[in-house]
Design a protein around this motif. Structure first.
Motif, short mmCIF file in Angstrom:
data_model
loop_
_atom_site.label_atom_id
_atom_site.label_comp_id
_atom_site.label_asym_id
_atom_site.label_seq_id
_atom_site.Cartn_x
_atom_site.Cartn_y
_atom_site.Cartn_z
N LEU A 123 0.84 -1.11 0.07
CA LEU A 123 0.04 0.08 -0.16
C LEU A 123 0.87 1.36 -0.03
O LEU A 123 0.46 2.19 -0.72
N CYS A 124 1.95 1.18 0.90
CA CYS A 124 2.85 2.31 0.78
C CYS A 124 3.50 2.59 -0.57
O CYS A 124 3.55 3.73 -1.24
N ILE A 125 3.91 1.18 -1.20
CA ILE A 125 4.49 1.49 -2.67
C ILE A 125 3.41 2.27 -3.61
O ILE A 125 3.74 3.13 -4.57
N ALA A 126 2.20 1.76 -3.69
CA ALA A 126 1.12 2.19 -4.29
C ALA A 126 1.03 3.94 -4.11
O ALA A 126 0.90 4.53 -5.05
N SER A 127 0.92 4.25 -3.01
CA SER A 127 0.85 5.37 -2.44
C SER A 127 2.01 6.38 -3.13
O SER A 127 1.76 7.58 -3.58
N TYR A 128 3.19 6.13 -2.74
CA TYR A 128 4.42 6.98 -3.04
C TYR A 128 4.53 6.99 -4.41
O TYR A 128 5.16 7.97 -5.10
N ILE A 129 4.36 5.86 -5.47
CA ILE A 129 4.40 6.03 -6.89
C ILE A 129 3.51 7.21 -7.40
O ILE A 129 3.97 8.10 -8.32
N VAL A 130 2.22 7.34 -6.87
CA VAL A 130 1.20 8.22 -7.20
C VAL A 130 1.78 9.64 -6.85
O VAL A 130 1.94 10.47 -7.77
N VAL A 131 2.20 9.89 -5.45
CA VAL A 131 2.75 11.26 -5.00
C VAL A 131 4.00 11.34 -5.72
O VAL A 131 3.92 12.62 -6.07
N ASP A 132 4.83 10.31 -6.11
CA ASP A 132 6.14 10.81 -6.93
C ASP A 132 5.81 11.22 -8.09
O ASP A 132 6.62 12.19 -8.77
N LYS A 133 4.84 10.56 -8.73
CA LYS A 133 4.60 11.07 -10.17
C LYS A 133 4.27 12.46 -10.34
O LYS A 133 4.60 13.40 -11.21
N ILE A 134 3.47 13.11 -9.30
CA ILE A 134 3.13 14.40 -9.13
C ILE A 134 4.21 15.46 -8.59
O ILE A 134 4.51 16.31 -9.36
N ALA A 135 5.10 14.76 -7.68
CA ALA A 135 6.23 15.41 -7.51
C ALA A 135 7.29 15.93 -8.61
O ALA A 135 7.92 16.79 -8.47
N LEU A 136 7.38 15.08 -9.31
CA LEU A 136 8.29 15.30 -10.59
C LEU A 136 7.55 16.60 -11.51
O LEU A 136 8.46 17.02 -12.43
N ASN A 137 6.62 17.07 -11.20
CA ASN A 137 6.18 18.42 -11.76
C ASN A 137 7.09 19.59 -11.08
O ASN A 137 6.76 20.91 -11.71
N TYR A 138 7.51 19.43 -9.96
CA TYR A 138 8.14 20.57 -9.16
C TYR A 138 9.79 20.31 -8.82
O TYR A 138 10.24 21.14 -8.70
N VAL A 139 10.14 19.12 -9.08
CA VAL A 139 11.58 18.69 -8.69
C VAL A 139 12.22 17.99 -9.51
O VAL A 139 11.14 16.92 -10.16
N SER A 140 13.37 17.76 -9.95
CA SER A 140 14.16 16.64 -10.71
C SER A 140 13.88 15.33 -9.97
O SER A 140 13.74 15.20 -8.76
N ALA A 141 13.84 14.32 -10.70
CA ALA A 141 14.16 12.91 -10.17
C ALA A 141 15.22 12.81 -9.23
O ALA A 141 15.11 12.12 -8.22
N VAL A 142 16.32 13.38 -9.52
CA VAL A 142 17.55 13.30 -8.44
C VAL A 142 17.17 13.99 -7.15
O VAL A 142 17.50 13.51 -6.14
N VAL A 143 16.59 15.10 -7.22
CA VAL A 143 16.25 15.98 -6.02
C VAL A 143 15.12 15.08 -5.27
O VAL A 143 15.63 14.98 -4.17
N LEU A 144 14.31 14.74 -5.89
CA LEU A 144 13.14 14.03 -5.20
C LEU A 144 13.52 12.49 -4.77
O LEU A 144 13.45 12.45 -3.35
N ASN A 145 14.40 12.10 -5.18
CA ASN A 145 15.29 10.59 -4.77
C ASN A 145 16.01 11.06 -3.31
O ASN A 145 15.82 10.25 -2.38
N GLU A 146 16.54 12.08 -3.46
CA GLU A 146 17.44 12.47 -2.30
C GLU A 146 16.48 12.71 -1.29
O GLU A 146 16.99 12.83 0.19
N ALA A 147 15.45 13.52 -1.20
CA ALA A 147 14.38 13.81 -0.42
C ALA A 147 14.08 12.44 0.28
O ALA A 147 13.88 12.60 1.59
N THR A 148 13.71 11.46 -0.50
CA THR A 148 13.07 10.28 0.11
C THR A 148 14.09 9.61 0.81
O THR A 148 13.91 8.89 1.82
N ASN A 149 15.43 9.84 0.62
CA ASN A 149 16.63 9.31 1.29
C ASN A 149 16.48 9.80 2.76
O ASN A 149 16.61 9.21 3.84
N VAL A 150 16.23 11.28 2.91
CA VAL A 150 16.19 11.77 3.96
C VAL A 150 15.04 11.35 4.78
O VAL A 150 15.32 11.18 6.00
N GLY A 151 13.84 11.14 4.25
CA GLY A 151 12.72 10.38 4.89
C GLY A 151 13.15 9.32 5.37
O GLY A 151 12.63 8.83 6.64
N GLY A 152 13.83 8.23 4.67
CA GLY A 152 14.08 7.16 5.32
C GLY A 152 15.01 7.24 6.31
O GLY A 152 15.05 6.24 7.39
#
Length: 283
Positions: free
Chosen positions: A158-187
């Motif tokens: 369920l987490c995977i399903a949720s973050y895929i949808v959210v990350d698809k939207i997030a790519l409109n505001y940040v690059s894939a690399v920046v988003l990936n780094e933000a998720t590393n911080v979250g982890g």
């Protein structure tokens, strides 16, 4: 572009299964994943800084990225718990199968969308495979397998399903690399308490430091491939293809970790993968 996106997604699925194998083999899952997230943060930090100026981390963009960080943090916490109690060849197909199962069902029940007969066939394949892997015994109380691992795997899915949808939207505001780094911080933030209170930090880094460095590269590297692919093709078309990693992970659990029930788990993982592909392409 579509062919390139497909290759990137298949590579992403393979890399994902490899670092999940390493996670299962680790001594303390919380500690191992914490170190992997830290290694990933440090490895990708220079690239992130180069792309930071193009980010739009204000207003809506900031909230979307924060939501992604929270979901990825929860995902890492649940993933550690799942691999602590469950076999790779059991829980990995469940985790990967839930995401493409939930999205179309939500569309049908809440959004008044339609599934084709082939789509329903795919749903049946996924549900049957997950039920078989969960080893649910409805009429036998004694000796029935614990449902803790399958239920945790469902939560991860369920987490995977949720973050895929959210990350698809997030790519409109940040690059894939920046988003990936933000998720590393979250982890890192989500795993810190469990990791530091475990008392296993020194032992884990001593035994698995090479694997931790590799995991710090493979885990975000595989997801970056998927994020880059999302910028080339629709998520509904690509997400099911990534789940070919379900079969890879099951094979690794059976032949590398020597987990039991190999034939049944391999068959059910293939059944789930077939269902995912049917829903994704013809649902």
């Amino acid at each position: 572009m579509l062919n390139l996106a497909i290759l990137m997604v298949l590579g992403s699925g393979f890399l994902h299964s490899i670092w999940n194998l390493y996670t299962k083999k680790s001594l303390n899952k919380n500690v191992f994943l914490w170190f992997c997230q830290l290694a990933a943060f440090l490895i990708f930090l220079p690239w992130t800084l180069m792309e930071w100026d193009a980010s739009q981390l204000t207003g809506t963009g900031l909230w979307i990225v924060l939501a992604s960080m929270c979901l990825h943090g929860l995902y890492m916490t649940l993933l550690a718990a799942t691999y602590t109690v469950g076999d790779l060849s059991q829980v990995y197909p469940i985790m990967r199968g839930i995401s493409p199962l939930v999205v179309p069902l939500v569309g049908v029940t809440l959004l008044d969308e339609q599934l084709s007969p082939m789509g329903w066939l795919g749903i049946i394949c996924i549900v049957t495979g997950i039920a078989a892997l969960s080893n649910v015994q409805l009429f036998k109380r004694s000796g029935s397998a614990s449902l803790k691992a399958p239920l945790l795997a469902l939560a991860v899915g369920l987490c995977i399903a949720s973050y895929i949808v959210v990350d698809k939207i997030a790519l409109n505001y940040v690059s894939a690399v920046v988003l990936n780094e933000a998720t590393n911080v979250g982890g890192i933030l989500a795993l810190s308490w469990a990791a530091f209170s475990s008392g296993g930090m020194r032992k884990e880094i001593k035994v698995n430091w090479k694997i931790i460095l590799l995991g710090g590269l493979l885990a975000p590297g595989g997801y970056l491939l998927f994020l880059f692919a999302l910028s080339l093709a629709p998520v509904a078309q690509l997400a099911p293809m990534r789940e070919i990693g379900t079969v890879f992970g099951t094979i690794m659990g059976i032949f590398i970790l020597r987990e039991k029930q190999g034939a049944r788990r391999l068959f059910t993982s293939i059944l789930i993968t077939v269902g995912i592909i049917i829903v994704g392409l013809w649902g």
